[in-house]
Structures are given as structure tokens and as C-alpha cells.
Motif scaffolding. Structure first.
Motif, mmCIF file in Angstrom:
data_model
loop_
_atom_site.group_PDB
_atom_site.id
_atom_site.type_symbol
_atom_site.label_atom_id
_atom_site.label_comp_id
_atom_site.label_asym_id
_atom_site.label_seq_id
_atom_site.Cartn_x
_atom_site.Cartn_y
_atom_site.Cartn_z
ATOM 1 N N ILE A 150 -3.888 6.812 -1.845
ATOM 2 C CA ILE A 150 -3.599 5.737 -3.001
ATOM 3 C C ILE A 150 -5.405 6.343 -3.806
ATOM 4 O O ILE A 150 -6.598 6.558 -3.466
ATOM 5 N N MET B 45 1.752 2.237 -3.307
ATOM 6 C CA MET B 45 0.637 3.193 -4.223
ATOM 7 C C MET B 45 0.996 4.369 -3.881
ATOM 8 O O MET B 45 -0.067 4.635 -4.766
ATOM 9 N N ARG C 9 1.075 -0.573 -0.230
ATOM 10 C CA ARG C 9 -0.083 0.061 0.108
ATOM 11 C C ARG C 9 0.824 1.703 0.143
ATOM 12 O O ARG C 9 0.467 2.352 -0.627
#
Length: 330
Positions: A309, A303, A300
């Protein structure tokens, strides 16, 4: 349920974005006819696909809708191809009983070469790979999946091979996809039509399933694997082969009237139509759950762009933004 040898329907004839189940009782055959208009046009125009890509994705949408609309339960039918051709991925997700969405991935450089050489048939665009059909009955139910090599010039041919190898059901599929202008509207719009018929002879008992929702998709024993083509099935196929592509997608020819033209001599029984709509199942909640449960913190973190995100649904192009800190434990 209505009888049609005289087209004496007790309802209006079916228009676009619907599936009409039918049986040819005298030929031991069942089938489904589909006509797609606005639903298909929205799917194909949302991504502004090049014409050959839109056409092959349209065929996949028709095929998935013909099969998926037969499911008897709330679930998903997923048609997916993975290949080495210019169009290397097709995904069509049919959310029973009536929602469909589709997506195509292609390599522009490879597509340009293929188009310049005139190699734009579905078989040439897809190349070599496989087609998978998956039935997902929900979180607590086992998935069913059948896979077949992607061989042939069209998805029609692939479907024939799939049903004989994976389901052992003699099947014939006709599909037509085109971008047409209609009277009073000069804007070309994508539309499509299709018919699927299957031979289900009676082996000492009644095997024709109830309609609509006639899916015995996961029953490989419906037809003897040593099946020898019967005269009835030959007749059903021969008549369907006379259908022109222009008739399949004709906005002025209802599925009922089309079926009557084909099978009035042998008898055709049509059932109430099932509506189809273009519908995506994505949501902020689903994507948030996927990010939380399917990716590690490190993934994550990779990202994150400008503190967010960002996720865009490949099917409907809806854009979502998430605060990466919301995934951290309290």
C-alpha cells in the motif's frame, strides 16, 4: 512589547517568515502583519505549480497564517476552498503556534483554457463554491467552523465577507504574492506579505484582547451586528489602502517600518514577532492509523499494488509504503 512612534525598537526589525501583532489604540483597531519568504517558496516550489496556481495558493497561505497565528492554544486552523473552477481545491493547514503547510488541486485542461483567455485572477481560477475556516482544538474539544460562499475577485474580498457574516468583526485584509529576484541571487523566489486589521471598539469596557495570541475568533458578539462604520475604522482602512503591493512583499522593508509609514500619525504599538515555518504534520504512524481505522479490509485490499500500500502526502510529497498484512488481526 515595544512602542513605535519613532521606531525605537529594543530588538532587531523583523525579517521573513514571521507575524508581527500590533494595535492602533487611538483607532480602536488591532492587527497582524506577515512577511513570508523561504517558507512560502518551499510550499509553492515543491509541487512546481503553474504560476497562477502558485499565486492563489500563496494568498491562501498568507490568509491562513494571519488568522491561525492568533490562536491561544495548541491546535490547528484549516482554511479550505472547494469550487468548480480550474483550481478546485485549496487546503492550508496552520499547526499552532508556528507551522504551516498548503496544497492546491487543479485541472490542467481547464487551467490551460483559462490562461489562454487571460482569466487568471483568483476569482476566475477558483470559480463558484465555498470557503471554510475550521478551528480544531484537539481530540476532546468541539470543532468550530465557519463557511461562506466564495464570491469576489480575490481571497481578500472573501475574507472581508467571512468576518462580517460569520464573526461580525469589521475586517480589512491586504495580501501580495510574487516571485522575485533579490540582490546577489538571480534565482526567482516566491515571497509574500499581508496585513489584517480588525475594528474592536470599546463598548464601556476594554475589549482589545492581549497580544500576541489575540484570537477571539469564536466570539460572534464582539461587535454589534448593527455596526455603523466609525470614523476611527474609516481612518484605519483608508491608511491601509495606501499601501502598495510592492511594499507588502518588499524584502528590504520590515513590517515594523511599514507599519510606521502607515500609522505614525495616529500611533501604532507593535509586539514581539511570532516565527512561521513550513512544516508538515504527516508521519508513518499517523498514516498507518488512518489506514487501520478509516478503511475496511476490502478498501485496503483495493489499494494494494505489487504487494504494497503506497501513500504519498499531498502536502509535502513524502512517500510511504506499508505491508498490507500488518493490518490483519493476529
Amino acid at each position: 512589547m515595544v512602542e513605535t512612534p519613532s521606531l525605537g525598537l529594543d530588538r532587531a526589525e523583523t525579517g521573513d517568515d514571521a507575524v508581527v501583532p500590533f494595535t492602533l489604540d487611538g483607532l480602536d483597531t488591532r492587527g497582524r502583519a506577515i512577511r513570508l519568504g523561504d517558507a512560502l517558496d518551499r510550499i509553492l516550489k515543491r509541487h512546481a505549480y503553474p504560476e497562477p496556481v502558485a499565486r492563489v495558493l500563496g494568498e491562501a497561505v498568507v490568509l491562513a497564517s494571519l488568522v491561525g497565528s492568533s490562536l491561544k492554544f495548541q491546535g490547528r486552523f484549516i482554511l479550505q476552498t472547494q469550487t468548480d473552477g480550474p483550481v478546485n481545491l485549496l487546503v492550508v493547514d496552520f499547526d499552532a503556534p508556528d507551522g504551516v503547510r498548503g496544497y492546491a488541486r487543479f485541472e490542467q485542461a481547464d487551467l490551460d483554457v483559462a490562461m489562454a483567455a487571460g482569466r487568471t485572477s483568483p476569482g476566475e481560477l477558483l470559480g463558484h463554491g465555498h470557503l471554510a475556516m475550521t478551528i480544531d482544538q484537539g481530540e476532546h474539544m468541539e470543532r468550530y467552523q465557519g463557511i461562506v460562499a466564495l464570491e469576489g475577485e480575490s481571497l481578500e474580498e472573501v475574507a472581508h465577507t467571512y468576518f462580517m457574516q460569520s464573526e461580525q468583526i469589521p475586517t480589512l485584509v491586504r495580501i501580495a504574492v510574487g516571485e522575485l529576484s533579490q540582490r546577489g541571487d538571480p534565482t526567482p523566489r516566491w515571497r509574500a506579505g499581508g496585513v489584517l486589521i480588525q475594528h474592536l471598539p470599546d463598548h464601556g469596557g476594554h475589549t482589545m484582547p492581549d497580544l500576541p495570541g489575540d484570537g477571539d475568533f469564536d466570539n460572534p458578539d464582539m461587535v454589534d451586528p448593527d455596526f455603523v462604520e466609525a470614523d476611527h475604522w474609516t481612518r484605519a482602512k483608508t491608511l491601509l489602502a495606501t499601501l502598495e503591493d510592492s511594499e507588502l512583499a518588499d524584502p528590504d522593508l520590515s513590517p515594523e517600518r511599514m507599519l510606521y509609514r502607515l500609522y505614525h500619525e495616529t500611533g501604532v504599538r507593535v509586539f514581539d514577532p511570532l516565527t512561521i515555518e513550513e512544516r508538515c504534520t504527516c508521519s508513518a504512524e499517523r498514516i498507518e492509523g488512518m489506514l487501520a481505522n478509516s478503511f475496511s479490509k476490502e478498501e485496503r485490499d483495493d489499494m494494494v499494488v505489487d504487494g504494497k500500500i503506497e501513500v504519498t502526502c499531498e502536502f509535502c510529497s513524502t512517500h510511504y509504503e506499508f505491508d498490507p498484512h500488518r493490518f490483519e488481526p493476529n
